[in-house]
Write a protein that holds these residues in place. Structure first.
Motif, PDB file in Angstrom:
ATOM      1  N   PHE A 130       0.743  -1.362  -0.420  1.00 47.53           N
ATOM      2  CA  PHE A 130      -0.004   0.047  -0.019  1.00 47.53           C
ATOM      3  C   PHE A 130       0.820   1.036  -0.024  1.00 47.53           C
ATOM      4  N   THR A 131       0.808   2.670  -0.313  1.00 48.65           N
ATOM      5  CA  THR A 131       1.029   3.126  -0.748  1.00 48.65           C
ATOM      6  C   THR A 131       0.448   4.326   0.978  1.00 48.65           C
ATOM      7  N   PRO A 132       1.159   5.218   1.270  1.00 47.26           N
ATOM      8  CA  PRO A 132       1.046   5.914   2.434  1.00 47.26           C
ATOM      9  C   PRO A 132      -0.098   6.106   2.141  1.00 47.26           C
ATOM     10  N   LEU A 133      -1.238   6.159   1.370  1.00 45.14           N
ATOM     11  CA  LEU A 133      -2.685   6.868   1.254  1.00 45.14           C
ATOM     12  C   LEU A 133      -3.246   5.942   1.362  1.00 45.14           C
ATOM     13  N   GLY A 134      -3.234   4.705   1.601  1.00 46.00           N
ATOM     14  CA  GLY A 134      -4.046   3.727   1.587  1.00 46.00           C
ATOM     15  C   GLY A 134      -4.308   2.642   0.539  1.00 46.00           C
ATOM     16  N   ASP A 135      -3.959   3.343  -1.060  1.00 46.14           N
ATOM     17  CA  ASP A 135      -3.835   2.726  -2.221  1.00 46.14           C
ATOM     18  C   ASP A 135      -3.419   1.722  -2.348  1.00 46.14           C
ATOM     19  N   LEU A 136      -3.776   1.249  -2.816  1.00 47.43           N
ATOM     20  CA  LEU A 136      -3.470  -0.052  -3.149  1.00 47.43           C
ATOM     21  C   LEU A 136      -2.655  -0.619  -4.479  1.00 47.43           C
ATOM     22  N   ARG A 137      -0.715  -0.851  -4.217  1.00 45.20           N
ATOM     23  CA  ARG A 137       0.156  -0.588  -5.077  1.00 45.20           C
ATOM     24  C   ARG A 137       1.425  -1.933  -5.049  1.00 45.20           C
ATOM     25  N   LEU A 138       1.712  -3.170  -5.690  1.00 43.31           N
ATOM     26  CA  LEU A 138       2.710  -4.103  -4.672  1.00 43.31           C
ATOM     27  C   LEU A 138       3.719  -3.645  -5.521  1.00 43.31           C
ATOM     28  N   GLU A 139       4.453  -3.458  -4.529  1.00 44.64           N
ATOM     29  CA  GLU A 139       6.282  -3.106  -4.833  1.00 44.64           C
ATOM     30  C   GLU A 139       6.907  -3.973  -5.664  1.00 44.64           C
ATOM     31  N   THR A 140       7.874  -3.455  -6.516  1.00 43.06           N
ATOM     32  CA  THR A 140       8.524  -4.331  -7.788  1.00 43.06           C
ATOM     33  C   THR A 140       9.986  -4.083  -7.734  1.00 43.06           C
ATOM     34  N   SER A 141      10.190  -5.069  -8.446  1.00 42.86           N
ATOM     35  CA  SER A 141      11.652  -5.361  -8.330  1.00 42.86           C
ATOM     36  C   SER A 141      12.282  -4.209  -8.774  1.00 42.86           C
ATOM     37  N   GLY A 142      11.886  -3.156  -9.480  1.00 50.73           N
ATOM     38  CA  GLY A 142      13.083  -2.270  -9.869  1.00 50.73           C
ATOM     39  C   GLY A 142      13.553  -2.805 -10.830  1.00 50.73           C
ATOM     40  N   SER A 143      13.980  -4.045 -11.445  1.00 55.48           N
ATOM     41  CA  SER A 143      14.423  -4.402 -12.571  1.00 55.48           C
ATOM     42  C   SER A 143      14.222  -3.953 -14.035  1.00 55.48           C
ATOM     43  N   ALA A 144      14.571  -4.412 -15.415  1.00 57.05           N
ATOM     44  CA  ALA A 144      13.872  -3.834 -16.382  1.00 57.05           C
ATOM     45  C   ALA A 144      12.938  -4.673 -16.741  1.00 57.05           C
ATOM     46  N   TRP A 145      12.605  -6.393 -15.739  1.00 52.96           N
ATOM     47  CA  TRP A 145      11.252  -6.160 -16.452  1.00 52.96           C
ATOM     48  C   TRP A 145      10.211  -6.098 -14.712  1.00 52.96           C
ATOM     49  N   ASP A 146      10.767  -5.734 -14.071  1.00 51.51           N
ATOM     50  CA  ASP A 146       9.553  -5.381 -13.000  1.00 51.51           C
ATOM     51  C   ASP A 146       8.965  -5.775 -12.023  1.00 51.51           C
ATOM     52  N   PRO A 147       8.361  -7.258 -11.979  1.00 54.55           N
ATOM     53  CA  PRO A 147       7.305  -7.760 -11.912  1.00 54.55           C
ATOM     54  C   PRO A 147       7.564  -7.122 -10.114  1.00 54.55           C
ATOM     55  N   MET A 148       6.531  -7.800  -9.508  1.00 57.07           N
ATOM     56  CA  MET A 148       5.908  -7.674  -7.915  1.00 57.07           C
ATOM     57  C   MET A 148       6.292  -9.050  -7.229  1.00 57.07           C
ATOM     58  N   PHE A 149       7.244  -9.649  -7.618  1.00 57.23           N
ATOM     59  CA  PHE A 149       7.698 -10.093  -6.806  1.00 57.23           C
ATOM     60  C   PHE A 149       8.319  -9.574  -5.520  1.00 57.23           C
ATOM     61  N   PRO A 150       8.994  -8.881  -5.103  1.00 59.43           N
ATOM     62  CA  PRO A 150       8.977  -8.341  -3.806  1.00 59.43           C
ATOM     63  C   PRO A 150       7.630  -9.021  -2.937  1.00 59.43           C
ATOM     64  N   ALA A 151       6.943  -7.822  -3.084  1.00 57.72           N
ATOM     65  CA  ALA A 151       5.914  -7.685  -2.477  1.00 57.72           C
ATOM     66  C   ALA A 151       5.030  -9.338  -2.018  1.00 57.72           C
ATOM     67  N   LEU A 152       4.336 -10.434  -3.231  1.00 58.25           N
ATOM     68  CA  LEU A 152       4.036 -11.068  -3.216  1.00 58.25           C
ATOM     69  C   LEU A 152       5.394 -12.436  -2.322  1.00 58.25           C
ATOM     70  N   VAL A 153       6.375 -11.899  -2.606  1.00 54.97           N
ATOM     71  CA  VAL A 153       7.114 -12.887  -1.409  1.00 54.97           C
ATOM     72  C   VAL A 153       6.724 -12.659  -0.191  1.00 54.97           C
ATOM     73  N   LYS A 154       6.614 -11.051   0.895  1.00 55.16           N
ATOM     74  CA  LYS A 154       6.786 -10.117   1.610  1.00 55.16           C
ATOM     75  C   LYS A 154       4.569 -11.173   2.364  1.00 55.16           C
ATOM     76  N   GLY A 155       3.516 -11.198   1.560  1.00 54.42           N
ATOM     77  CA  GLY A 155       2.949 -11.344   1.876  1.00 54.42           C
ATOM     78  C   GLY A 155       3.123 -13.081   1.723  1.00 54.42           C
ATOM     79  N   MET A 156       3.890 -13.879   1.230  1.00 52.96           N
ATOM     80  CA  MET A 156       4.070 -15.331   1.193  1.00 52.96           C
ATOM     81  C   MET A 156       4.029 -15.530   3.324  1.00 52.96           C
ATOM     82  N   VAL A 157       5.576 -14.657   3.006  1.00 58.12           N
ATOM     83  CA  VAL A 157       6.430 -15.222   4.753  1.00 58.12           C
ATOM     84  C   VAL A 157       5.219 -14.441   5.369  1.00 58.12           C
ATOM     85  N   PHE A 158       4.112 -13.457   5.543  1.00 58.38           N
ATOM     86  CA  PHE A 158       2.840 -13.448   6.371  1.00 58.38           C
ATOM     87  C   PHE A 158       2.390 -13.933   6.416  1.00 58.38           C
TER      88      PHE A 158
END
Length: 185
Positions: A130-158
């Motif tokens: 989530f953004t600081p304002l509460g909107d859904l926006r999944l964190e991405t890897s920042g690579s050229a492909w830029d998948p949302m894997f970091p957010a999904l991994v954190k969700g899986m950990v939780f």
């Protein structure tokens, strides 16, 4: 101690103890096939990179993501079949009753551990989903492909830590019931 009649059959301490453990065990055996998929796409990447000089941009992140997710799942899988880490040097020397009390202590510490880590993981998920304002926006890897894997991994950990908390609760209840039944006999 393995079953003497069928050595390949695990003894009762290596089997799922309740319905949740059975689901975790069965699902874990199924998703373990993703390791083969990870090997296959890694082979594909090597082939593309070194034979055709056309590397992919998605294989490394996908293989890392799948491996990480399977590794995270491994925690609840190991707990479901009683294959977690313990000090067997001490555990194997004590009586059955003492072992049960050590299990109670282990489950209480596991509850504390998984509960506190669940809270920390929840904070990570909040920040990565989530953004600081509460909107859904999944964190991405920042690579050229830029998948949302970091957010999904954190969700899986939780999610995994929450399941682990429930597992420890169920195992504690079962262990305490076992101690009570031994007292009644």
């Amino acid at each position: 101690m393995k079953n003497e009649i069928h050595p390949e059959t695990p003894d009762s301490s290596e089997r799922p103890r309740n319905a949740l453990d059975k689901v975790i065990y069965t699902f874990g055996n199924t998703i373990s096939l993703l390791f083969l998929f990870t090997v296959a796409i890694s082979f594909y990447e090597v082939l593309m990179r070194y034979v055709f000089n056309a590397p992919t941009m998605w294989v490394h992140e996908t293989a890392s993501f799948l491996g990480g997710m399977l590794f995270i799942y491994g925690g609840i899988y190991a707990l479901s079949i009683n294959k977690h880490v313990r000090v067997v040097l001490i555990y194997d020397l004590v009586s059955d009753t003492t072992r049960r009390w050590l299990n109670v202590f282990h489950h209480i510490m596991g509850l504390l551990f998984s509960g506190l880590l669940s809270w920390a993981a929840y904070q990570m998920v909040q920040d990565s989903w989530f953004t600081p304002l509460g909107d859904l926006r999944l964190e991405t890897s920042g690579s050229a492909w830029d998948p949302m894997f970091p957010a999904l991994v954190k969700g899986m950990v939780f999610a995994t830590l929450c399941i682990m908390f429930v597992q420890f609760s169920l195992h504690l209840i079962q262990e305490l019931n076992g101690l009570r039944k031994r007292k009644d006999v």
